[in-house]
Design a protein around this motif. Structure first.
Motif, PDB file in Angstrom:
ATOM      1  N   THR A  10      51.224 105.421  32.514  1.00  0.00           N
ATOM      2  CA  THR A  10      50.486 106.546  31.944  1.00  0.00           C
ATOM      3  C   THR A  10      51.438 107.655  31.500  1.00  0.00           C
ATOM      4  O   THR A  10      51.221 108.282  30.453  1.00  0.00           O
ATOM      5  CB  THR A  10      49.456 107.111  32.942  1.00  0.00           C
ATOM      6  N   ARG A  11      52.498 107.876  32.262  1.00  0.00           N
ATOM      7  CA  ARG A  11      53.449 108.915  31.869  1.00  0.00           C
ATOM      8  C   ARG A  11      54.192 108.500  30.609  1.00  0.00           C
ATOM      9  O   ARG A  11      54.457 109.350  29.722  1.00  0.00           O
ATOM     10  CB  ARG A  11      54.446 109.167  33.017  1.00  0.00           C
ATOM     11  N   ALA A  12      54.528 107.213  30.494  1.00  0.00           N
ATOM     12  CA  ALA A  12      55.207 106.737  29.288  1.00  0.00           C
ATOM     13  C   ALA A  12      54.326 106.895  28.057  1.00  0.00           C
ATOM     14  O   ALA A  12      54.833 107.019  26.931  1.00  0.00           O
ATOM     15  CB  ALA A  12      55.607 105.273  29.462  1.00  0.00           C
ATOM     16  N   ALA A  13      53.006 106.889  28.267  1.00  0.00           N
ATOM     17  CA  ALA A  13      52.068 107.069  27.149  1.00  0.00           C
ATOM     18  C   ALA A  13      51.837 108.544  26.834  1.00  0.00           C
ATOM     19  O   ALA A  13      51.016 108.868  25.967  1.00  0.00           O
ATOM     20  CB  ALA A  13      50.741 106.398  27.482  1.00  0.00           C
ATOM     21  N   GLY A  14      52.525 109.426  27.557  1.00  0.00           N
ATOM     22  CA  GLY A  14      52.405 110.843  27.271  1.00  0.00           C
ATOM     23  C   GLY A  14      51.338 111.573  28.046  1.00  0.00           C
ATOM     24  O   GLY A  14      51.037 112.741  27.753  1.00  0.00           O
ATOM     25  N   LEU A  15      50.751 110.907  29.062  1.00  0.00           N
ATOM     26  CA  LEU A  15      49.702 111.538  29.864  1.00  0.00           C
ATOM     27  C   LEU A  15      50.319 112.216  31.086  1.00  0.00           C
ATOM     28  O   LEU A  15      51.110 111.605  31.813  1.00  0.00           O
ATOM     29  CB  LEU A  15      48.676 110.499  30.314  1.00  0.00           C
ATOM     30  N   SER A  16      49.958 113.465  31.331  1.00  0.00           N
ATOM     31  CA  SER A  16      50.438 114.138  32.535  1.00  0.00           C
ATOM     32  C   SER A  16      49.845 113.435  33.752  1.00  0.00           C
ATOM     33  O   SER A  16      48.662 113.094  33.784  1.00  0.00           O
ATOM     34  CB  SER A  16      50.043 115.612  32.516  1.00  0.00           C
ATOM     35  N   THR A  17      50.696 113.205  34.760  1.00  0.00           N
ATOM     36  CA  THR A  17      50.295 112.346  35.876  1.00  0.00           C
ATOM     37  C   THR A  17      50.774 112.931  37.199  1.00  0.00           C
ATOM     38  O   THR A  17      51.916 113.396  37.314  1.00  0.00           O
ATOM     39  CB  THR A  17      50.877 110.923  35.706  1.00  0.00           C
ATOM     40  N   ALA A  18      49.894 112.875  38.195  1.00  0.00           N
ATOM     41  CA  ALA A  18      50.238 113.257  39.562  1.00  0.00           C
ATOM     42  C   ALA A  18      50.023 112.066  40.481  1.00  0.00           C
ATOM     43  O   ALA A  18      49.093 111.276  40.285  1.00  0.00           O
ATOM     44  CB  ALA A  18      49.380 114.427  40.026  1.00  0.00           C
ATOM     45  N   VAL A  19      50.884 111.943  41.490  1.00  0.00           N
ATOM     46  CA  VAL A  19      50.782 110.876  42.487  1.00  0.00           C
ATOM     47  C   VAL A  19      50.654 111.499  43.868  1.00  0.00           C
ATOM     48  O   VAL A  19      51.391 112.437  44.206  1.00  0.00           O
ATOM     49  CB  VAL A  19      52.004 109.943  42.432  1.00  0.00           C
ATOM     50  N   GLY A  69      47.292 101.073  33.479  1.00  0.00           N
ATOM     51  CA  GLY A  69      47.958 102.178  32.799  1.00  0.00           C
ATOM     52  C   GLY A  69      47.764 102.123  31.303  1.00  0.00           C
ATOM     53  O   GLY A  69      47.499 103.145  30.651  1.00  0.00           O
ATOM     54  N   ALA A  70      47.873 100.912  30.741  1.00  0.00           N
ATOM     55  CA  ALA A  70      47.677 100.756  29.299  1.00  0.00           C
ATOM     56  C   ALA A  70      46.230 101.029  28.904  1.00  0.00           C
ATOM     57  O   ALA A  70      45.960 101.640  27.862  1.00  0.00           O
ATOM     58  CB  ALA A  70      48.083  99.340  28.870  1.00  0.00           C
ATOM     59  N   ALA A  71      45.286 100.578  29.728  1.00  0.00           N
ATOM     60  CA  ALA A  71      43.867 100.795  29.421  1.00  0.00           C
ATOM     61  C   ALA A  71      43.515 102.283  29.491  1.00  0.00           C
ATOM     62  O   ALA A  71      42.778 102.804  28.638  1.00  0.00           O
ATOM     63  CB  ALA A  71      43.002  99.995  30.390  1.00  0.00           C
ATOM     64  N   ILE A  72      44.023 102.977  30.526  1.00  0.00           N
ATOM     65  CA  ILE A  72      43.771 104.412  30.642  1.00  0.00           C
ATOM     66  C   ILE A  72      44.315 105.142  29.416  1.00  0.00           C
ATOM     67  O   ILE A  72      43.643 106.004  28.830  1.00  0.00           O
ATOM     68  CB  ILE A  72      44.411 104.960  31.935  1.00  0.00           C
ATOM     69  N   ALA A  73      45.527 104.800  29.016  1.00  0.00           N
ATOM     70  CA  ALA A  73      46.143 105.451  27.860  1.00  0.00           C
ATOM     71  C   ALA A  73      45.379 105.154  26.580  1.00  0.00           C
ATOM     72  O   ALA A  73      45.186 106.051  25.738  1.00  0.00           O
ATOM     73  CB  ALA A  73      47.593 105.003  27.727  1.00  0.00           C
ATOM     74  N   ALA A  74      44.938 103.913  26.421  1.00  0.00           N
ATOM     75  CA  ALA A  74      44.195 103.555  25.214  1.00  0.00           C
ATOM     76  C   ALA A  74      42.879 104.313  25.140  1.00  0.00           C
ATOM     77  O   ALA A  74      42.502 104.845  24.085  1.00  0.00           O
ATOM     78  CB  ALA A  74      43.946 102.049  25.182  1.00  0.00           C
ATOM     79  N   ARG A  75      42.167 104.376  26.246  1.00  0.00           N
ATOM     80  CA  ARG A  75      40.898 105.104  26.258  1.00  0.00           C
ATOM     81  C   ARG A  75      41.122 106.595  25.999  1.00  0.00           C
ATOM     82  O   ARG A  75      40.344 107.244  25.300  1.00  0.00           O
ATOM     83  CB  ARG A  75      40.179 104.876  27.583  1.00  0.00           C
ATOM     84  N   ALA A  76      42.176 107.136  26.585  1.00  0.00           N
ATOM     85  CA  ALA A  76      42.463 108.557  26.375  1.00  0.00           C
ATOM     86  C   ALA A  76      42.745 108.861  24.912  1.00  0.00           C
ATOM     87  O   ALA A  76      42.398 109.939  24.412  1.00  0.00           O
ATOM     88  CB  ALA A  76      43.654 108.977  27.239  1.00  0.00           C
ATOM     89  N   ALA A  77      43.357 107.902  24.213  1.00  0.00           N
ATOM     90  CA  ALA A  77      43.699 108.102  22.803  1.00  0.00           C
ATOM     91  C   ALA A  77      42.619 107.608  21.855  1.00  0.00           C
ATOM     92  O   ALA A  77      42.761 107.737  20.629  1.00  0.00           O
ATOM     93  CB  ALA A  77      45.020 107.384  22.505  1.00  0.00           C
ATOM     94  N   GLY A  78      41.556 107.031  22.424  1.00  0.00           N
ATOM     95  CA  GLY A  78      40.496 106.493  21.579  1.00  0.00           C
ATOM     96  C   GLY A  78      40.893 105.251  20.812  1.00  0.00           C
ATOM     97  O   GLY A  78      40.359 104.965  19.738  1.00  0.00           O
ATOM     98  N   GLU A  79      41.853 104.497  21.384  1.00  0.00           N
ATOM     99  CA  GLU A  79      42.344 103.295  20.722  1.00  0.00           C
ATOM    100  C   GLU A  79      41.633 102.051  21.254  1.00  0.00           C
ATOM    101  O   GLU A  79      41.044 102.070  22.340  1.00  0.00           O
ATOM    102  CB  GLU A  79      43.849 103.159  20.956  1.00  0.00           C
ATOM    103  N   PRO A  80      41.700 100.918  20.511  1.00  0.00           N
ATOM    104  CA  PRO A  80      41.098  99.666  20.996  1.00  0.00           C
ATOM    105  C   PRO A  80      41.743  99.230  22.305  1.00  0.00           C
ATOM    106  O   PRO A  80      42.932  99.459  22.536  1.00  0.00           O
ATOM    107  CB  PRO A  80      41.392  98.667  19.877  1.00  0.00           C
ATOM    108  N   LEU A  81      40.963  98.585  23.168  1.00  0.00           N
ATOM    109  CA  LEU A  81      41.474  98.141  24.460  1.00  0.00           C
ATOM    110  C   LEU A  81      42.345  96.908  24.358  1.00  0.00           C
ATOM    111  O   LEU A  81      43.273  96.721  25.148  1.00  0.00           O
ATOM    112  CB  LEU A  81      40.315  97.862  25.419  1.00  0.00           C
ATOM    113  N   LEU A  82      42.049  96.026  23.419  1.00  0.00           N
ATOM    114  CA  LEU A  82      42.773  94.758  23.348  1.00  0.00           C
ATOM    115  C   LEU A  82      43.888  94.867  22.334  1.00  0.00           C
ATOM    116  O   LEU A  82      43.652  95.039  21.138  1.00  0.00           O
ATOM    117  CB  LEU A  82      41.838  93.610  22.976  1.00  0.00           C
ATOM    118  N   ASP A  83      45.121  94.795  22.804  1.00  0.00           N
ATOM    119  CA  ASP A  83      46.276  94.800  21.931  1.00  0.00           C
ATOM    120  C   ASP A  83      46.351  93.444  21.233  1.00  0.00           C
ATOM    121  O   ASP A  83      46.385  92.396  21.869  1.00  0.00           O
ATOM    122  CB  ASP A  83      47.534  95.051  22.757  1.00  0.00           C
ATOM    123  N   ALA A  84      46.382  93.457  19.905  1.00  0.00           N
ATOM    124  CA  ALA A  84      46.321  92.209  19.141  1.00  0.00           C
ATOM    125  C   ALA A  84      47.499  91.293  19.424  1.00  0.00           C
ATOM    126  O   ALA A  84      47.371  90.072  19.415  1.00  0.00           O
ATOM    127  CB  ALA A  84      46.245  92.529  17.650  1.00  0.00           C
TER     128      ALA A  84
END
Length: 475
Positions: free
Chosen positions: A27-36, A331-346
């Motif tokens: 999620t951080r690599a996708a640019g989302l601020s993240t706390a653990v 992490g990829a799904a969270i980032a995709a949803r946050a960006a409004g992108e499709p869930l399935l990477d072609a």
């Protein structure tokens, strides 16, 4: 107790084991601020009480067993292992149960870390109570990922708490080998820890309630390991349950359902795992505390738009490598949803977890090793597949060179309608490194006609692939 204003992040991760770390990394690599948030050690069960310390204990035991099968070397390794040196190396692999390096890694990827107990306090909200009692409230714009793992389950035996039994944590962190150790259970933890401590100088008695070890694998896996444990000096008793346990003047006394009395210095119960969800605030969002959390293939909790359950707590596959795989997907799904992108990477299909469905690899680091992926014969038949088991011993050129008197067995489960592999099992010294080839064959649904052209290098243990294919063709 003091309270601060809430702090907003895109993503809040509960639990900083390998799973939580990987979610945060993605999620951080996708640019989302993240706390653990972590209440114990960053790095989790795997780093300090499971995968790493257990394998550090086992590696010298298995290396010595291999060396004893080699003329010219066997006479030099007949003496006992230096248990103190093995334990010291194990301690180094756990960083002596200090997580400074892991925290530094989190800082390096620009993730905020909160030490303390984290609980959900309603939708998208996590309340953290620190060691000093200070309370912080974190809110998540997009997702909360629960990655809190599992804990050992102890049986309901009267007075067991007073006995102070070992669980997997004590078994992997002990600083010396007990003279006598009773291990209760027949799964992976029981099998590996019996192997480790028998090899490190304990007299191990293994009590298995069922008919044999590793009942989720092909039957021959448990049979071969039980034979080897017995030859190593362990006392393996199947069909045996524990009726009572007491500690008398420091000695553990076990009474079995057969009326037998067994005395030991320590007792390890490896009798199952439960999700660590009993105190993470599930009740505040309409979920049952202490329950496993069902998820879809993006690892989002069923019925929720913001809560993800990643790793062991969703009960899909209780293995570190599968949890880390799920973490990358989540992490990829969270980032995709946050960006409004499709869930399935072609290209990669990276936003949907499919590896947990019938193609989960696992290695049991006993002597011999047992490695499996996909379905066993029984599981394939129960699922309604028309299958055939193809068996071959593991005595090929590569295994003969690996060590004298090499014993092992291989099985592939073939779907007769599609002529692909549904499952593969290898049992024998060193076979853990073979299982990824089987994983690729199963996950890729590689036709047997194509596997003929995947030529195994000579002389390696992988030559067993050729023997399995020949057996399938000729019978």
């Amino acid at each position: 107790m003091t309270e601060t204003d809430s702090i907003a992040y895109d993503v809040v991760v509960l639990g900083a084991g390998p799973v939580g770390e990987n979610v945060a990394d993605r999620t951080r690599a996708a640019g989302l601020s993240t706390a653990v948030v972590e209440s114990e050690l960053v790095g989790g069960e795997c780093s300090y009480w499971a995968c790493m310390p257990s394998k550090a204990l086992l590696r010298p035991v298995l290396a010595q067993a291999d060396a004893r099968r080699l003329p010219g070397l066997s006479q030099a390794v007949q003496g006992p292992l230096d248990t103190a040196a093995v334990v010291a190396r194990r301690n180094a692999f756990t960083s002596n149960w200090q997580d400074d390096g892991q925290i530094q890694w989190l800082n390096g990827i620009d993730v905020d870390f909160y030490r303390g107990h984290g609980r959900l306090a309603g939708p998208r909200t996590v309340e953290v109570t620190g060691p000093d009692g200070e309370r912080k409230v974190l809110t998540a714009r997009h997702a909360v990922a629960a990655c809190t793992g599992t804990r050992a389950v102890l049986p309901d035996l009267p007075g067991l708490a007073e006995v102070k039994p070992w669980t997997s944590r004590e078994a992997t962190s002990a600083q010396a080998a007990p003279d006598r150790l009773v291990v209760v259970g027949g799964g992976v933890v029981a099998t590996e820890m019996a192997t480790a401590w028998q090899g490190l100088g304990s007299q191990v008695t293994l009590l298995v309630r069922g008919k044999g070890l590793l009942n989720r694998m092909e039957p021959f896996a448990g049979e071969l390991i039980a034979e080897a444990l017995t030859e190593a000096g362990a006392d393996v008793r199947t069909g045996t349950s524990v009726e009572s346990v007491t500690r008398e003047n420091g000695t553990v006394v076990v009474i079995t359902d057969q009326g037998e009395r067994i005395e030991a210095d320590e007792i390890l119960f490896a009798t199952g795992r439960a999700p660590r969800t009993d105190d993470i605030g599930l009740d505040t969002v309409g979920l049952e505390p202490g329950s496993w959390l069902p998820v879809d293939d993006t690892l989002r909790v069923t019925g929720s738009e913001w809560l993800y359950a990643v790793g062991d707590i969703n009960h899909r596959a209780l293995l570190t490598h599968q949890g880390k795989y799920q973490a990358r997907i989540a992490g990829a799904a969270i980032a995709a949803r946050a960006a409004g992108e499709p869930l399935l990477d072609a290209e990669w299909g990276a936003h949907v977890a499919t590896a947990d469905h019938g193609a989960v690899p696992q290695v049991v680091f006993a002597d011999p090793e047992a490695a499996a992926v996909g379905l066993s014969l029984a599981e394939a038949e129960q699922a309604g597949h028309r299958v055939r088991a193809v068996d071959h011993n593991l005595v090929v050129a590569g295994s003969s060179l690996y060590g004298d008197n090499y014993r092992g067995r291989a099985r592939m489960v073939v779907d007769l309608e599609r002529e692909i592999l549904l499952g593969v099992t290898f049992v024998g010294p060193g076979v853990g490194e073979l299982i990824h080839s089987a994983t690729i064959a199963v996950v890729g649904q590689v036709p047997i006609s194509r596997l003929w052209h995947a030529v195994p290098s000579y002389p390696t243990i992988s030559e067993v692939w050729l023997r399995l294919l020949e057996t399938y063709r000729d019978n």
